[in-house]
Design an enzyme around this catalytic site. Sequence first.
Site: not given
Ligand SMILES: Cc1ncc(COP(=O)(O)O)c(C=O)c1O
Length: 288
Positions: A36, A55, A103, A105, A150, A182, A206
Amino acid sequence: MNATDPIVYLNGKFVPLSGAQVSVLDRGFIYGDGVYELIPVYGREPFRMTPHLKRLQRSLDGIGLANPHTEAQWEALVRDLVARTPYPNQGVYFQVTRGVAKRDHAFPKDTPPTVFMMSNPLATPSREQVEGGVAVVTAEDNRWHRCDLKTISLLGNVLMRQLAADAGAIETVMFRDGFLTEASASNVMIVKDGTIIMPPKDHLILPGVTFDATIEFAQAAGIPLVMRPVPMAEAMAADEMWLSSSTKEVLAVTTIDGKPFAGGKPGPVFRRMWQEFQARKPHAMAPA
Ligand SMILES: Cc1ncc(COP(=O)(O)O)c(C=O)c1O
């Protein structure tokens, strides 16, 4: 178009939310098998759309799913949905899953992906959050080792965020094996002696679009910045700690695990970065 039944996009059609339906066999529902994005929109202008679409491609490549649209098609879809949504400032959320299949995997063959898109009012930080900073809690990062993708499989992040919610905080800042990674839905960086220190963009975090925007704005403003592993002790003794994300922009952390952090108020480097950020957003919108 109305606020309780907004227009959303599903598999080639714009339909009211109440009429958007997906099979229970969708692999997004069964396995969390999809990726997403969320693009902030200021004054109807998407902010940093191209990096978000790049991304998305990276995430799709990472899970072996073909991109159903070109960048130009995605851009047109985002702009079309923004035009159909009644708020100037929006958060456009979209996801692609591996589609509907019996279903099993392993990847299904010749199954069209499911593409879903919705746009909600953008909840930017309040003046109180900007001026007073925010509270976080800390936890050991126990998520998988592909946090650079993501994906919609967000249970690890959901459980982390709930720790914060239970403590009346806005985020959970995570450390893995003694190093800063993070937060549950934000990147984290610190400031020491006027230098911004950011953890490396590896498989454990991320690659945030706002994180990259912060790097760019810091460089343009001449604020020193380094990217390197950040030991937990260094993070906890930093002069400043910030969160960054598409909805939080940049926010200063002023409480950690219930105790005041860094004097309990946003620091000077944060205030400068926040100004830079506001000046560079589309339409230089004032905070809500
Ligand atoms: C786990 C995680 N880290 C960092 C971010 C920040 O990413 P962005 O600046 O692209 O929104 C997000 C955003 O949803 C996130 O879910």
